[in-house]
Scaffold this motif. Structure first.
Motif, PDB file in Angstrom:
ATOM      1  N   ARG A  48      20.092  -8.127  12.497  1.00 56.65           N
ATOM      2  CA  ARG A  48      19.548  -8.061  10.973  1.00 56.65           C
ATOM      3  C   ARG A  48      18.568  -7.155  10.989  1.00 56.65           C
ATOM      4  N   LEU A  49      17.484  -7.250  12.110  1.00 55.46           N
ATOM      5  CA  LEU A  49      16.453  -6.305  11.622  1.00 55.46           C
ATOM      6  C   LEU A  49      16.852  -4.680  12.262  1.00 55.46           C
ATOM      7  N   GLU A  50      17.879  -4.619  12.984  1.00 47.88           N
ATOM      8  CA  GLU A  50      18.249  -3.163  13.269  1.00 47.88           C
ATOM      9  C   GLU A  50      18.891  -2.813  11.945  1.00 47.88           C
ATOM     10  N   GLN A  51      19.680  -3.432  11.027  1.00 48.23           N
ATOM     11  CA  GLN A  51      20.117  -3.164   9.949  1.00 48.23           C
ATOM     12  C   GLN A  51      18.936  -2.742   9.104  1.00 48.23           C
ATOM     13  N   GLN A  52      18.090  -3.524   8.997  1.00 51.61           N
ATOM     14  CA  GLN A  52      16.878  -3.130   8.081  1.00 51.61           C
ATOM     15  C   GLN A  52      16.229  -1.857   8.586  1.00 51.61           C
ATOM     16  N   ALA A  53      16.163  -1.526   9.610  1.00 56.78           N
ATOM     17  CA  ALA A  53      15.519  -0.269  10.200  1.00 56.78           C
ATOM     18  C   ALA A  53      16.549   0.910   9.784  1.00 56.78           C
ATOM     19  N   TRP A  54      17.813   0.562   9.839  1.00 59.14           N
ATOM     20  CA  TRP A  54      18.705   1.454   9.410  1.00 59.14           C
ATOM     21  C   TRP A  54      18.341   1.925   7.938  1.00 59.14           C
ATOM     22  N   PHE A  55      18.439   0.821   7.072  1.00 57.28           N
ATOM     23  CA  PHE A  55      18.287   0.986   5.613  1.00 57.28           C
ATOM     24  C   PHE A  55      17.042   1.907   5.278  1.00 57.28           C
ATOM     25  N   ILE A  56      15.883   1.531   5.726  1.00 57.39           N
ATOM     26  CA  ILE A  56      14.693   1.974   5.623  1.00 57.39           C
ATOM     27  C   ILE A  56      14.458   3.610   6.157  1.00 57.39           C
ATOM     28  N   ARG A  57      15.200   3.760   7.587  1.00 57.75           N
ATOM     29  CA  ARG A  57      15.271   5.135   8.184  1.00 57.75           C
ATOM     30  C   ARG A  57      15.817   5.939   7.042  1.00 57.75           C
ATOM     31  N   SER A  58      17.157   5.500   6.594  1.00 58.75           N
ATOM     32  CA  SER A  58      17.820   6.476   5.750  1.00 58.75           C
ATOM     33  C   SER A  58      17.309   7.010   4.336  1.00 58.75           C
ATOM     34  N   LEU A  59      16.156   6.246   3.979  1.00 67.53           N
ATOM     35  CA  LEU A  59      15.606   6.623   2.976  1.00 67.53           C
ATOM     36  C   LEU A  59      14.839   8.220   2.929  1.00 67.53           C
ATOM     37  N   ASN A  60      14.504   8.363   4.255  1.00 69.91           N
ATOM     38  CA  ASN A  60      14.055  10.077   4.636  1.00 69.91           C
ATOM     39  C   ASN A  60      14.744  10.771   5.234  1.00 69.91           C
ATOM     40  N   GLU A  61      16.136  10.320   5.669  1.00 66.79           N
ATOM     41  CA  GLU A  61      17.113  11.231   6.423  1.00 66.79           C
ATOM     42  C   GLU A  61      17.878  12.280   5.120  1.00 66.79           C
ATOM     43  N   LYS A  62      18.099  13.322   5.731  1.00 65.36           N
ATOM     44  CA  LYS A  62      18.679  14.380   4.856  1.00 65.36           C
ATOM     45  C   LYS A  62      20.115  14.677   5.532  1.00 65.36           C
ATOM     46  N   ALA A  63      21.151  14.701   4.482  1.00 66.29           N
ATOM     47  CA  ALA A  63      22.287  14.838   4.816  1.00 66.29           C
ATOM     48  C   ALA A  63      22.427  16.163   5.436  1.00 66.29           C
TER      49      ALA A  63
ATOM     50  N   ASN B  25       0.928  -1.266   0.053  1.00 65.92           N
ATOM     51  CA  ASN B  25       0.121   0.155   0.116  1.00 65.92           C
ATOM     52  C   ASN B  25       0.921   1.210   0.005  1.00 65.92           C
ATOM     53  N   ILE B  26       2.108   1.245  -0.138  1.00 63.42           N
ATOM     54  CA  ILE B  26       2.905   2.648  -0.228  1.00 63.42           C
ATOM     55  C   ILE B  26       2.877   3.206  -1.677  1.00 63.42           C
ATOM     56  N   VAL B  27       2.922   4.199  -1.652  1.00 62.10           N
ATOM     57  CA  VAL B  27       2.808   5.173  -2.982  1.00 62.10           C
ATOM     58  C   VAL B  27       3.992   6.404  -2.808  1.00 62.10           C
ATOM     59  N   GLY B  28       4.547   6.766  -3.853  1.00 61.17           N
ATOM     60  CA  GLY B  28       5.306   7.930  -3.745  1.00 61.17           C
ATOM     61  C   GLY B  28       6.811   7.918  -4.138  1.00 61.17           C
ATOM     62  N   GLN B  29       7.464   8.838  -3.872  1.00 59.12           N
ATOM     63  CA  GLN B  29       8.561   8.930  -4.390  1.00 59.12           C
ATOM     64  C   GLN B  29       9.516   7.919  -3.468  1.00 59.12           C
ATOM     65  N   GLY B  30      10.444   7.118  -4.078  1.00 60.27           N
ATOM     66  CA  GLY B  30      11.126   6.054  -3.448  1.00 60.27           C
ATOM     67  C   GLY B  30      10.422   4.806  -3.272  1.00 60.27           C
ATOM     68  N   PHE B  31       9.255   4.884  -4.085  1.00 61.39           N
ATOM     69  CA  PHE B  31       8.506   3.281  -3.908  1.00 61.39           C
ATOM     70  C   PHE B  31       9.212   2.091  -4.020  1.00 61.39           C
ATOM     71  N   ARG B  32       9.980   2.198  -5.234  1.00 61.50           N
ATOM     72  CA  ARG B  32      10.728   0.730  -5.442  1.00 61.50           C
ATOM     73  C   ARG B  32      11.553   0.217  -4.367  1.00 61.50           C
ATOM     74  N   SER B  33      12.310   1.423  -3.700  1.00 61.80           N
ATOM     75  CA  SER B  33      13.351   0.834  -2.800  1.00 61.80           C
ATOM     76  C   SER B  33      12.838   0.454  -1.579  1.00 61.80           C
ATOM     77  N   LEU B  34      11.644   1.301  -1.139  1.00 65.88           N
ATOM     78  CA  LEU B  34      10.894   0.826   0.128  1.00 65.88           C
ATOM     79  C   LEU B  34      10.170  -0.348  -0.132  1.00 65.88           C
ATOM     80  N   HIS B  35       9.591  -0.419  -1.066  1.00 66.85           N
ATOM     81  CA  HIS B  35       8.815  -1.946  -1.515  1.00 66.85           C
ATOM     82  C   HIS B  35       9.725  -3.026  -1.296  1.00 66.85           C
ATOM     83  N   LEU B  36      10.942  -2.925  -2.160  1.00 69.54           N
ATOM     84  CA  LEU B  36      12.029  -4.252  -2.028  1.00 69.54           C
ATOM     85  C   LEU B  36      12.493  -4.378  -0.487  1.00 69.54           C
TER      86      LEU B  36
END
Length: 156
Positions: free
Chosen positions: A141-156, A38-49
């Motif tokens: 393993r799960l903390e790594q996934q949280a980092w990956f997903i969290r990083s999608l929205n973080e700003k440098a 049910n996700i939509v928007g920018q970065g869909f494919r990355s988050l979907h995967l």
């Protein structure tokens, strides 16, 4: 710890702690798929995967924890009513969700699952280091996934 002629038998406390983990990893797999669909928007494919990876880890964890429970003569309970009633995961939005909100909800669900694992780890490890090692693996393993997903929205 009880070692009988039939082998190691986990205590009621160990059973309750592993059941908490089983409940949350099972719920995490459902939350991951709900968001995945049910996700939509920018970065869909990355988050979907990424969500598929979280679901795969959660499903593997649920099977490994439940099978470990059976190996040490405990009875896992993965019935939908039990998972729905006992999970510590926050509720996720119904319907279509933006990728930004979906990522935040996924990270919250992962973090809640890991919090359960961390909360019970010391007692689990004290009674059954083999079960404790299983938790350590999935925490990482799960903390790594949280980092990956969290990083999608973080700003440098």
């Amino acid at each position: 710890m009880t070692v009988e002629s039939t082998g190691f038998k986990g205590s009621d406390v160990l059973s309750a702690d592993l059941q908490k983990v089983l409940t949350d990893v099972t719920a995490l797999s459902l939350v991951g798929k709900q968001l995945h669909w049910n996700i939509v928007g920018q970065g869909f494919r990355s988050l979907h995967l990424y969500l598929d990876e979280v679901v795969a880890i959660a499903r593997e964890a649920s099977d490994e924890v439940a099978e470990r429970m059976r190996a040490i003569q405990l009875t896992p309970d993965g019935r939908p009513s039990v998972v729905a009633q006992e999970t510590s995961l926050p509720k996720v939005a119904e319907g279509v969700v933006s990728t930004e909100e979906g990522a935040a909800q996924a990270v919250a669900a992962i973090n809640a699952t890991v919090a359960t694992m961390r909360d019970v780890h010391e007692k689990v490890d004290g009674e059954d280091p083999t079960s404790g090692d299983i938790l350590v693996d999935y925490i990482g393993r799960l903390e790594q996934q949280a980092w990956f997903i969290r990083s999608l929205n973080e700003k440098a």
